[in-house]
Design a protein around this motif. Structure first.
Motif, PDB file in Angstrom:
ATOM      1  N   ASN A  24       0.907  -1.165  -0.005  1.00 53.78           N
ATOM      2  CA  ASN A  24       0.059  -0.028   0.148  1.00 53.78           C
ATOM      3  C   ASN A  24       0.925   1.242  -0.075  1.00 53.78           C
ATOM      4  O   ASN A  24       0.457   2.297   0.625  1.00 53.78           O
ATOM      5  N   GLY A  25       1.997   1.213  -0.966  1.00 50.63           N
ATOM      6  CA  GLY A  25       2.876   2.400  -0.816  1.00 50.63           C
ATOM      7  C   GLY A  25       3.876   2.576   0.182  1.00 50.63           C
ATOM      8  O   GLY A  25       4.795   3.514   0.057  1.00 50.63           O
ATOM      9  N   ARG A  26       3.800   1.765   1.282  1.00 52.27           N
ATOM     10  CA  ARG A  26       4.628   1.919   2.335  1.00 52.27           C
ATOM     11  C   ARG A  26       5.854   0.820   2.193  1.00 52.27           C
ATOM     12  O   ARG A  26       5.496  -0.289   1.725  1.00 52.27           O
ATOM     13  N   ARG A  27       6.890   1.458   2.229  1.00 44.53           N
ATOM     14  CA  ARG A  27       8.110   0.322   2.257  1.00 44.53           C
ATOM     15  C   ARG A  27       8.173  -0.513   3.448  1.00 44.53           C
ATOM     16  O   ARG A  27       8.350  -0.305   4.493  1.00 44.53           O
ATOM     17  N   VAL A  28       8.370  -1.931   3.081  1.00 44.53           N
ATOM     18  CA  VAL A  28       8.354  -2.897   4.000  1.00 44.53           C
ATOM     19  C   VAL A  28       9.530  -3.384   4.318  1.00 44.53           C
ATOM     20  O   VAL A  28       9.994  -3.700   5.644  1.00 44.53           O
TER      21      VAL A  28
END
Length: 568
Positions: free
Chosen positions: A95-99
């Motif tokens: 969802n667009g967030r770096r994991v």
């Protein structure tokens, strides 16, 4: 959906959800507004036909994306995203967030994505950077635009299964099996996140033959006495099934009861001398490049090898899928597990960190496979392949051996296969692509003087040197043959060409018999099982079809299965 089977039978949960299939794809650097112009079939690399793309140009950067449905049940514990392998640097966004980011193209990695998802449709995006022209492990992937010699089509990005699974907050992180030399006990090491009650149940052919229970605080060792012993041996893939529980978590696994070691020059499997009749397997597929179309291909390739009298394979310059090793385990098929070290500048000690981080993952992830009887961290690694005059740094080779043995003291390790060895190795092996008559001469030197005369291959001016080895070390011919069965060298690439079946068979028998009849040699590895692209020196074609008449194939098998001098 292709390849929807569980990718790792040694560590399975019921909550497995396969994410293979159609993903959005773009050849570009990652940005928040990537325009996806293509679809790709995961887990096949974009260079392959099976991916639906088949682009064999240099793809240095690409982006994958797809949506997944997340339910309320998925979010009650941990929701974990797994990748079997992504070549080379993978950065994962949810969802667009770096994991997370993972470096290394041959090992599995995972990420807990619970904090990043919500109930409903969620988007997973993977940005990949991969350029084999950089100083990275890349095995046989070509640094030139096209394949050449013994270098083949590149394999970029996702090339193994992607999946989701649910676990409780407290869960099993890893399990290791250590068969004991009393041949009745298996030591089981359980690693967990959190503390609590655990149980290990062991089954043989569906019958419970051992169990243990206890409290685990992050790490615990169980010694389980087995009521029935079925040894894992050549052609006898006796496997024990295991159910491990920890609180609400449950993992299915397995192990094989076998002890692999050397006694003097002899390779000993469960206390019995076994000659290693290996064949080189590159793990390439015409339609999938690094990835087989279906898991049945693995068992098929093993069966082709066994039909010619081989009892195992050296898995060359590639870390094969866990599922392939599972088939080796089931078949009682011996394996040398090798790191794809070509591509690294191993003459430079500064490259050691890259190697250690990635090779350590291989040894840890593949530790439980009974079929792996030798670790091979490096191959012909004492010089850059494109510059024979670079100064070699022995510390790299010696560190590779020491790191391997610290991670796994239970298996033999060859420090670097072919060419030179450092001060530390369990096996002195060599590569020899000369004729049958020259091979016989080499073997006579070994028999009479404990001296091996061979081309150093990467030495300036192709100088001949004598390599002296410790006569107490086991000796293995870990590459030989490589004959191109063709009318001329224009029909493909090989180490040398042989124009007729009769001449090919005569050469094969002369070389192989020389190794079998030398009581100082513990095994051989013939190059190779099947053709790969322009390298046409396989015993089968790239499509796995027979290249010789049934009579010749039968004679090859008869030669391979003769009793070796060291076995008598």
């Amino acid at each position: 959906m292709s390849r929807n089977e569980h990718p790792n039978p040694q560590f399975q949960r019921r909550s497995y959800m396969c994410l293979n299939g159609a993903w959005d794809f773009a050849k570009c650097l990652y940005t928040s507004d990537v325009e996806f112009t293509q679809k790709i079939e995961v887990p096949f690399c974009p260079e392959s036909v099976l991916s639906g793309i088949g682009d064999r140009s240099f793809i240095t950067d690409c982006v994958y994306s797809r949506t997944v449905e997340v339910t309320a049940d998925d979010m009650r514990g941990r929701l974990v995203l797994h990748f079997g392998a992504v070549d080379y640097i993978a950065t994962v966004y949810v969802n667009g967030r770096r994991v997370t980011e993972h470096v290394g193209g041959y090992t599995a990695f995972e990420a807990d994505i619970t904090p990043y998802v919500f109930e409903g449709q969620n988007r997973i995006t993977v940005a990949v950077h991969d350029d084999v022209r950089e100083n990275i492990p890349s095995g046989k992937q070509s640094k030139k635009p096209d394949s050449h010699g013994c270098f083949y089509t590149r394999s970029t990005g996702i090339w193994q299964t992607v999946w989701l699974e649910r676990t409780p907050v407290n869960y099993i992180k890893a399990i290791k099996f250590y068969p004991q030399s009393d041949y009745k006990t298996v030591r089981v090491e359980l690693l967990t996140e959190g503390c609590g009650a655990a149980s290990i149940c062991v089954f043989l052919n569906g019958k419970r033959v051992g169990e243990a229970r206890g409290e685990v605080e992050y790490r615990h060792t169980f010694d389980i006495e087995l009521s029935e012993i079925a040894l894992w041996s050549v052609g006898e893939g006796n496997l024990y099934d295991v159910t491990a529980t920890f609180g609400e978590d449950e993992v299915q696994s397995y192990f094989g009861f076998r002890i692999a070691t050397y006694q003097g020059r002899k390779f000993m499997l469960n206390g019995k001398s076994v000659f290693q009749r290996l064949v080189l397997d590159q793990g390439y597929y015409a339609d999938g490049i690094y990835t087989a179309k279906d898991a049945a291909q693995f068992a098929h390739d093993i069966a082709l090898s066994k039909a010619l009298g081989f009892n195992g394979a050296r898995l060359h310059q590639k870390v094969f899928e866990q599922r392939f090793l599972y088939e080796c385990d089931k078949a009682g098929y011996l394996v040398w597990c090798e790191f794809p070290s070509w591509g690294m500048k191993c003459d430079d000690i500064k490259a050691l960190g890259v190697f250690v981080s990635q090779w350590s993952e291989v040894v840890e992830q593949y530790f439980n496979h009974p079929s792996i009887i030798t670790w091979c961290p490096l191959n012909e690694a004492w010089s850059d392949l494109d510059n024979a005059k670079l100064v070699r740094d022995v510390r790299f080779v010696e560190a590779a051996y020491n790191v391997t043995k610290s991670l796994d003291p239970t298996r033999p390790c060859v420090d670097v296969s072919g060419g030179y060895h450092g001060r530390y190795t369990d096996i002195f092996d060599f590569h020899n692509y000369h004729s049958g008559a020259e091979t016989v001469s080499y073997i006579e030197d070994i028999k009479n003087t404990d001296t091996l005369t061979m081309d150093t291959v990467y030495a300036p001016d192709s100088a001949q040197e004598q390599i002296l080895y410790d006569c107490g070390l086991p000796l293995n011919a870990s590459e030989y043959g490589g004959m191109l069965f063709a009318k001329s060298d224009d029909d493909g690439w090989g180490y040398r060409s042989v124009a007729s079946e009769e001449l090919f068979l005569a050469e094969y028998v002369q070389m192989t018999t020389a190794y079998l009849d030398c009581e100082k040699i513990s095994g051989f590895c013939y190059t190779q099982l099947y053709d790969v692209e322009q390298e046409q020196n396989g015993l089968y074609s790239y499509a796995r079809d027979k290249k010789f008449s049934d009579g010749v194939m039968r004679r090859i098998a008869e030669c391979n299965t003769r009793v070796a001098a060291i076995e008598k």
